[in-house]
Scaffold this motif. Structure first.
Motif, PDB file in Angstrom:
ATOM      1  N   UNK A  10      39.681  46.085  48.249  1.00  0.00           N
ATOM      2  CA  UNK A  10      38.540  46.975  48.073  1.00  0.00           C
ATOM      3  C   UNK A  10      39.100  48.358  47.790  1.00  0.00           C
ATOM      4  N   UNK A  11      38.644  48.975  46.712  1.00  0.00           N
ATOM      5  CA  UNK A  11      39.094  50.318  46.348  1.00  0.00           C
ATOM      6  C   UNK A  11      37.954  51.301  46.515  1.00  0.00           C
ATOM      7  N   UNK A  38      32.770  52.055  44.759  1.00  0.00           N
ATOM      8  CA  UNK A  38      33.461  51.040  45.543  1.00  0.00           C
ATOM      9  C   UNK A  38      33.758  49.864  44.637  1.00  0.00           C
ATOM     10  N   UNK A  39      34.990  49.473  44.607  1.00  0.00           N
ATOM     11  CA  UNK A  39      35.426  48.376  43.737  1.00  0.00           C
ATOM     12  C   UNK A  39      35.890  47.219  44.611  1.00  0.00           C
ATOM     13  N   UNK A  75      28.592  46.062  37.513  1.00  0.00           N
ATOM     14  CA  UNK A  75      28.370  47.285  38.279  1.00  0.00           C
ATOM     15  C   UNK A  75      26.944  47.284  38.806  1.00  0.00           C
ATOM     16  N   UNK A  76      26.793  47.832  40.000  1.00  0.00           N
ATOM     17  CA  UNK A  76      25.501  47.863  40.675  1.00  0.00           C
ATOM     18  C   UNK A  76      25.291  49.231  41.310  1.00  0.00           C
ATOM     19  N   UNK A 122      31.877  44.830  41.179  1.00  0.00           N
ATOM     20  CA  UNK A 122      32.405  43.539  41.599  1.00  0.00           C
ATOM     21  C   UNK A 122      33.205  43.000  40.424  1.00  0.00           C
ATOM     22  N   UNK A 123      34.458  42.656  40.664  1.00  0.00           N
ATOM     23  CA  UNK A 123      35.268  42.093  39.583  1.00  0.00           C
ATOM     24  C   UNK A 123      35.893  40.775  40.024  1.00  0.00           C
ATOM     25  N   UNK A 124      35.967  39.868  39.063  1.00  0.00           N
ATOM     26  CA  UNK A 124      36.648  38.589  39.245  1.00  0.00           C
ATOM     27  C   UNK A 124      37.786  38.520  38.236  1.00  0.00           C
ATOM     28  N   UNK A 125      38.950  38.111  38.676  1.00  0.00           N
ATOM     29  CA  UNK A 125      40.104  37.900  37.802  1.00  0.00           C
ATOM     30  C   UNK A 125      40.682  36.533  38.088  1.00  0.00           C
TER      31      UNK A 125
END
Length: 120
Positions: free
Chosen positions: A25-26, A36-37, A107-108, A85-88
């Motif tokens: 979490x960044x 917030x990432x 993004x939200x 929110x990211x998925x890799x």
């Protein structure tokens, strides 16, 4: 920017059932406001046959925002301008160019403890 690394032992529950693990979490203030990432590894995402595509992953990202990001923000009394929110399919350092890695992002904005999708 501050980073919180989280070692997820088990896959997080998502609507698709695909394996998803929280990487970190960044807290990013570089956009001029707090973003917030939440960065997840989802090894089965991609565009090739037999992989989990964006359409399915988007529902999972909505779910992760609602079930992880909203409580995280409330517990820490944060007021982010955006939650990403990211998925890799593989872990990648933030900002690193990785053309061989599939990545999906959403993004939200948070409004009354709801995740409201923000189109880029």
């Amino acid at each position: 920017m501050s980073t919180s690394h989280v070692a997820a032992e088990a896959s997080l529950p998502v609507p698709s059932g695909q394996p998803v693990y929280l990487d970190n979490v960044l807290l990013d203030e570089n956009p001029g406001e707090l973003w917030l990432r939440f960065r997840f590894v989802a090894p089965n995402i991609g565009q090739t046959v037999g992989r989990v595509g964006y359409d399915v992953s988007a529902v999972d990202m909505d779910h992760l925002c609602a079930t992880l990001a909203v409580p995280y923000v409330a517990q820490r009394e944060l007021v982010p301008a955006r939650v990403v929110i990211s998925l890799s399919d593989k872990a990648v350092a933030f900002g690193e160019n990785a053309p061989d890695v599939t990545q999906f992002f959403e993004a939200y904005r948070l409004e009354n403890a709801d995740c409201i999708w923000e189109e880029f």
